[in-house]
Structure formats: structure tokens, C-alpha cells
Motif scaffolding. Structure first.
Motif, PDB file in Angstrom:
ATOM      1  N   LYS A 159      68.971  17.382  24.410  1.00  0.00           N
ATOM      2  CA  LYS A 159      68.692  16.132  23.689  1.00  0.00           C
ATOM      3  C   LYS A 159      69.917  15.746  22.881  1.00  0.00           C
ATOM      4  O   LYS A 159      70.549  16.570  22.235  1.00  0.00           O
ATOM      5  CB  LYS A 159      67.496  16.294  22.759  1.00  0.00           C
ATOM      6  CG  LYS A 159      66.191  16.409  23.480  1.00  0.00           C
ATOM      7  CD  LYS A 159      65.044  16.424  22.501  1.00  0.00           C
ATOM      8  CE  LYS A 159      63.727  16.508  23.246  1.00  0.00           C
ATOM      9  NZ  LYS A 159      62.584  16.460  22.337  1.00  0.00           N
ATOM     10  N   LEU A 207      72.392  10.031  19.375  1.00  0.00           N
ATOM     11  CA  LEU A 207      72.211   8.750  20.046  1.00  0.00           C
ATOM     12  C   LEU A 207      70.790   8.211  19.918  1.00  0.00           C
ATOM     13  O   LEU A 207      70.413   7.274  20.610  1.00  0.00           O
ATOM     14  CB  LEU A 207      72.580   8.870  21.534  1.00  0.00           C
ATOM     15  CG  LEU A 207      74.035   9.215  21.811  1.00  0.00           C
ATOM     16  CD1 LEU A 207      74.259   9.365  23.303  1.00  0.00           C
ATOM     17  CD2 LEU A 207      74.962   8.168  21.247  1.00  0.00           C
ATOM     18  N   ALA A 208      69.998   8.791  19.037  1.00  0.00           N
ATOM     19  CA  ALA A 208      68.636   8.312  18.809  1.00  0.00           C
ATOM     20  C   ALA A 208      68.705   7.084  17.913  1.00  0.00           C
ATOM     21  O   ALA A 208      68.695   7.182  16.690  1.00  0.00           O
ATOM     22  CB  ALA A 208      67.796   9.419  18.180  1.00  0.00           C
ATOM     23  N   GLN A 226      61.132   6.405  19.337  1.00  0.00           N
ATOM     24  CA  GLN A 226      61.443   6.868  20.687  1.00  0.00           C
ATOM     25  C   GLN A 226      62.218   8.175  20.612  1.00  0.00           C
ATOM     26  O   GLN A 226      62.962   8.418  19.663  1.00  0.00           O
ATOM     27  CB  GLN A 226      62.275   5.838  21.446  1.00  0.00           C
ATOM     28  CG  GLN A 226      61.531   4.585  21.797  1.00  0.00           C
ATOM     29  CD  GLN A 226      62.379   3.654  22.649  1.00  0.00           C
ATOM     30  OE1 GLN A 226      63.485   3.981  23.036  1.00  0.00           O
ATOM     31  NE2 GLN A 226      61.842   2.475  22.935  1.00  0.00           N
ATOM     32  N   ASP A 227      62.023   8.992  21.611  1.00  0.00           N
ATOM     33  CA  ASP A 227      62.755  10.249  21.685  1.00  0.00           C
ATOM     34  C   ASP A 227      64.226   9.974  21.972  1.00  0.00           C
ATOM     35  O   ASP A 227      64.575   8.970  22.609  1.00  0.00           O
ATOM     36  CB  ASP A 227      62.182  11.138  22.790  1.00  0.00           C
ATOM     37  CG  ASP A 227      60.772  11.608  22.471  1.00  0.00           C
ATOM     38  OD1 ASP A 227      60.449  11.725  21.278  1.00  0.00           O
ATOM     39  OD2 ASP A 227      60.009  11.865  23.426  1.00  0.00           O
ATOM     40  N   PRO A 228      65.111  10.860  21.524  1.00  0.00           N
ATOM     41  CA  PRO A 228      66.535  10.673  21.826  1.00  0.00           C
ATOM     42  C   PRO A 228      66.788  10.848  23.324  1.00  0.00           C
ATOM     43  O   PRO A 228      66.012  11.503  24.019  1.00  0.00           O
ATOM     44  CB  PRO A 228      67.228  11.766  21.015  1.00  0.00           C
ATOM     45  CG  PRO A 228      66.182  12.771  20.731  1.00  0.00           C
ATOM     46  CD  PRO A 228      64.882  12.043  20.699  1.00  0.00           C
ATOM     47  N   PRO A 229      67.862  10.245  23.823  1.00  0.00           N
ATOM     48  CA  PRO A 229      68.155  10.402  25.247  1.00  0.00           C
ATOM     49  C   PRO A 229      68.470  11.857  25.601  1.00  0.00           C
ATOM     50  O   PRO A 229      68.885  12.647  24.756  1.00  0.00           O
ATOM     51  CB  PRO A 229      69.380   9.519  25.476  1.00  0.00           C
ATOM     52  CG  PRO A 229      69.847   9.105  24.151  1.00  0.00           C
ATOM     53  CD  PRO A 229      68.806   9.401  23.150  1.00  0.00           C
ATOM     54  N   VAL A 230      68.250  12.184  26.869  1.00  0.00           N
ATOM     55  CA  VAL A 230      68.450  13.545  27.359  1.00  0.00           C
ATOM     56  C   VAL A 230      69.561  13.528  28.399  1.00  0.00           C
ATOM     57  O   VAL A 230      69.659  12.600  29.203  1.00  0.00           O
ATOM     58  CB  VAL A 230      67.134  14.080  27.971  1.00  0.00           C
ATOM     59  CG1 VAL A 230      67.319  15.476  28.541  1.00  0.00           C
ATOM     60  CG2 VAL A 230      66.022  14.069  26.937  1.00  0.00           C
ATOM     61  N   LYS A 279      71.444  14.158  31.727  1.00  0.00           N
ATOM     62  CA  LYS A 279      70.998  14.291  33.117  1.00  0.00           C
ATOM     63  C   LYS A 279      71.904  15.262  33.861  1.00  0.00           C
ATOM     64  O   LYS A 279      72.928  15.716  33.342  1.00  0.00           O
ATOM     65  CB  LYS A 279      71.067  12.930  33.816  1.00  0.00           C
ATOM     66  CG  LYS A 279      70.217  11.861  33.189  1.00  0.00           C
ATOM     67  CD  LYS A 279      70.428  10.561  33.934  1.00  0.00           C
ATOM     68  CE  LYS A 279      69.702   9.422  33.271  1.00  0.00           C
ATOM     69  NZ  LYS A 279      69.976   8.143  33.943  1.00  0.00           N
ATOM     70  N   TYR A 324      74.845  10.764  37.443  1.00  0.00           N
ATOM     71  CA  TYR A 324      75.682   9.754  36.811  1.00  0.00           C
ATOM     72  C   TYR A 324      76.580   9.088  37.845  1.00  0.00           C
ATOM     73  O   TYR A 324      76.942   9.704  38.848  1.00  0.00           O
ATOM     74  CB  TYR A 324      76.551  10.381  35.716  1.00  0.00           C
ATOM     75  CG  TYR A 324      75.760  10.812  34.497  1.00  0.00           C
ATOM     76  CD1 TYR A 324      75.329   9.876  33.569  1.00  0.00           C
ATOM     77  CD2 TYR A 324      75.453  12.148  34.284  1.00  0.00           C
ATOM     78  CE1 TYR A 324      74.606  10.266  32.455  1.00  0.00           C
ATOM     79  CE2 TYR A 324      74.726  12.544  33.180  1.00  0.00           C
ATOM     80  CZ  TYR A 324      74.312  11.599  32.268  1.00  0.00           C
ATOM     81  OH  TYR A 324      73.591  11.979  31.164  1.00  0.00           O
TER      82      TYR A 324
END
Length: 124
Positions: free
Chosen positions: A52, A56-57, A62-66, A68, A73
Motif C-alpha cells: 500500500k 498517495l492516499a 478510499q483506501d490508498p493505491p496498491v 501492481k 504497468y
């Protein structure tokens, strides 16, 4: 490639700038490329998938981005981590071997040095 093409004009101006800017710009080039950024340094190792990114939250509730997997990408994302060539490296590239991006970067860095030198002279 004809003599009137834009790439030929850029390469001609590149060779002229190499001759005119090499004597004075070496002392300015050492300080011109330094930038001091405030904030945390980027991690040297890539993050594991599923990590996580709390910094960047930016959205409430909302949850912070995860992170990948690397292959999820686009290809251009991997190119962002590669540093751009310095002015010293660009000066060592022969005119015939330089591609258009290298020529444009060379001209940009030379203009930046000349502007700083002109600003220093006018401030005195």
C-alpha cells in the motif's frame, strides 16, 4: 538527409555550440544540473506487488493505491527511472551518432547555461 531538414539544422547548431560554449560553460555546468528536492528520497529497490502506498492516499474514505505487478504497468513507466544523459555525456557523442532527442536535450542544457551566465552578468 538534405541540408535544409530540421535535424540537419539542429546538428549544425549543436556543433557550433560545442565550439563556442566549451570554454566557459564547464564551471557553470557543475552547478547547473544540481537540484535540491524537499521530501523523501525514492526507494532504490522496487516495491513488492501488493504494497500500500499511504503517501498517495489523497481521497477521503478510499483506501490508498496498491502496487501492481511489474508487467501490469505500461512500458513507458520503466523508462521514468532511467536518468537523462548529462551535458558532459552529450558533448562526447559525435554529431553523426546523436539522435534527435539527444540533440534537443543538448541544446536545452546549453541554453540554460547561457541564460544563467547572462543573468549573472546582468545582475552585477
Amino acid at each position: 538527409m538534405s541540408a535544409s531538414s530540421p535535424v540537419a539544422a539542429i546538428r549544425m547548431s549543436q556543433s557550433l555550440l560545442r565550439r563556442t560554449c566549451t570554454s566557459n560553460s564547464s564551471t557553470l555546468a557543475t552547478t547547473a544540473g544540481r537540484r535540491h528536492y524537499i521530501g523523501t528520497p525514492l526507494p532504490s529497490m522496487p516495491m513488492k506487488a501488493g504494497t500500500k502506498m499511504d503517501s498517495l492516499a489523497i481521497f477521503k474514505g478510499q483506501d490508498p493505491p496498491v502496487v501492481k505487478e511489474r508487467d501490469e504497468y505500461p512500458e513507458w513507466v520503466g523508462k521514468l527511472a532511467k536518468p537523462l544523459p548529462s551535458l558532459a555525456k552529450l558533448r562526447r557523442i559525435p554529431n553523426e551518432e546523436a539522435d534527435e532527442k539527444e540533440v534537443l536535450r543538448f541544446l536545452k542544457l546549453n541554453r540554460r547555461i547561457r541564460m544563467r551566465a547572462n543573468n549573472e552578468e546582468s545582475s552585477i
